[in-house]
Design an enzyme around this catalytic site. Structure first.
Site, PDB file in Angstrom:
ATOM      1  N   ARG A  47       7.642  17.424 -65.591  1.00  0.00           N
ATOM      2  CA  ARG A  47       6.409  16.050 -65.713  1.00  0.00           C
ATOM      3  C   ARG A  47       7.474  14.574 -65.704  1.00  0.00           C
ATOM      4  NH1 ARG A  47       1.786  18.025 -69.778  1.00  0.00           N
ATOM      5  NH2 ARG A  47       1.076  19.773 -68.701  1.00  0.00           N
ATOM      6  N   ASP A  70      -4.884   5.948 -81.519  1.00  0.00           N
ATOM      7  CA  ASP A  70      -4.070   6.908 -80.773  1.00  0.00           C
ATOM      8  C   ASP A  70      -2.859   6.291 -80.948  1.00  0.00           C
ATOM      9  OD1 ASP A  70      -4.570   9.475 -79.002  1.00  0.00           O
ATOM     10  OD2 ASP A  70      -2.566   8.496 -78.475  1.00  0.00           O
TER      11      ASP A  70
END
Length: 270
Positions: A37, A146
């Protein structure tokens, strides 16, 4: 360490840094996932080694580079009304309780680890449906937080693929969303009642008042046992007496950590 090979030593250093800054426990078996990733990011930054990338991370004063890393290695799979029993309980039990006892008509709900925003918008839909004509009389904004500024920007836009709305009936889609060519956009009715804020759960909570409800679902699965225990204690302290903590269906709370009353699987009360 050419060709973006992540050595065991660099991986351990990366794991330790992520844990220190975000509380996230990156399991040992995630090394291959990190390499796959992060390849694009290292290429874009023109780094040939992870040592260079780690130095780059540690020079980051505001946390944006770390947040990008977390975004790349995390799975942000969510949708509207996920784990629907929680929203049923909110409508059938929690909101009637609050309506009967909150004479100031003030409801404080926190969606902690809100990801791309489906959860806080779902909470707001439930409250709007419950209060109906008296909705305008209530101060019932949802705080959604978040650690990632990037994911919060996405949540504020409120644009979603149609697949994320599959749990909603046509009436809800018409009332709360505008149809786009490729997907849906949340209407201002919901947007204006959700406040998005960047909060790192490892740091002091920025609240002046205690809360009625905390949703923290499928977030603590990324933390080790001690980090999770510390966070649960802080959630307990942040709730008003009688307040609720809702966690993911795959998660549990050891009541030796904080004296929550067990209500039903994944729902606890102070």
């Amino acid at each position: 360490m050419n060709d973006h090979i992540l050595s065991d030593e660099a991986f351990e250093e990366l794991r330790a840094y992520i844990k220190l800054k975000s509380g996230i426990h990156l399991a040992e078996h995630k090394k291959t996932l990190v390499m796959s990733r992060m390849m694009k990011t290292l290429n874009q930054l023109k780094f040939t080694t992870y040592d260079d990338y780690l130095s780059y991370l540690k020079e980051d004063a505001d946390g944006d580079k770390l947040n990008h890393l977390i975004d790349r290695i995390s799975t942000n799979h969510t949708y509207f009304m996920r784990e629907e029993q929680h929203f049923d309980y909110l409508q059938e039990v929690i909101l009637p309780e609050l309506e009967s006892r909150e004479s100031r008509k003030d409801i404080r709900i926190w969606s902690a680890g809100c990801s791309s925003g489906e959860e806080p918008y779902s909470i707001t839909m439930v409250m709007h449906k419950y209060f109906e004509k008296s909705w305008f009389m209530w101060d019932a904004k949802v705080l959604a937080s978040d650690i990632s500024a990037e994911i919060l920007s996405q949540a504020r836009k409120g644009v979603y693929r149609k697949e994320t709305l599959e749990n909603l009936n046509n009436k809800a889609k018409l009332m709360y969303f505008n149809r786009l060519e490729k997907g849906y956009e949340v209407k201002p009715l919901l947007k204006k009642n959700v406040i998005f804020k960047r909060i790192n759960l490892m740091k002091r909570f920025p609240f002046q008042s205690k809360l009625h409800v905390i949703f923290c679902r499928n977030v603590m699965i990324y933390f080790d046992a001690q980090t999770k225990a510390d966070l649960i204690k802080r959630f307990y302290d942040q709730l008003l007496p009688g307040g609720y903590l809702l966690i993911g269906h795959s998660e549990t709370i050891d009541r030796n950590i904080a004296p929550f009353e067990y209500v039903q699987p994944s729902i606890y009360r102070k």
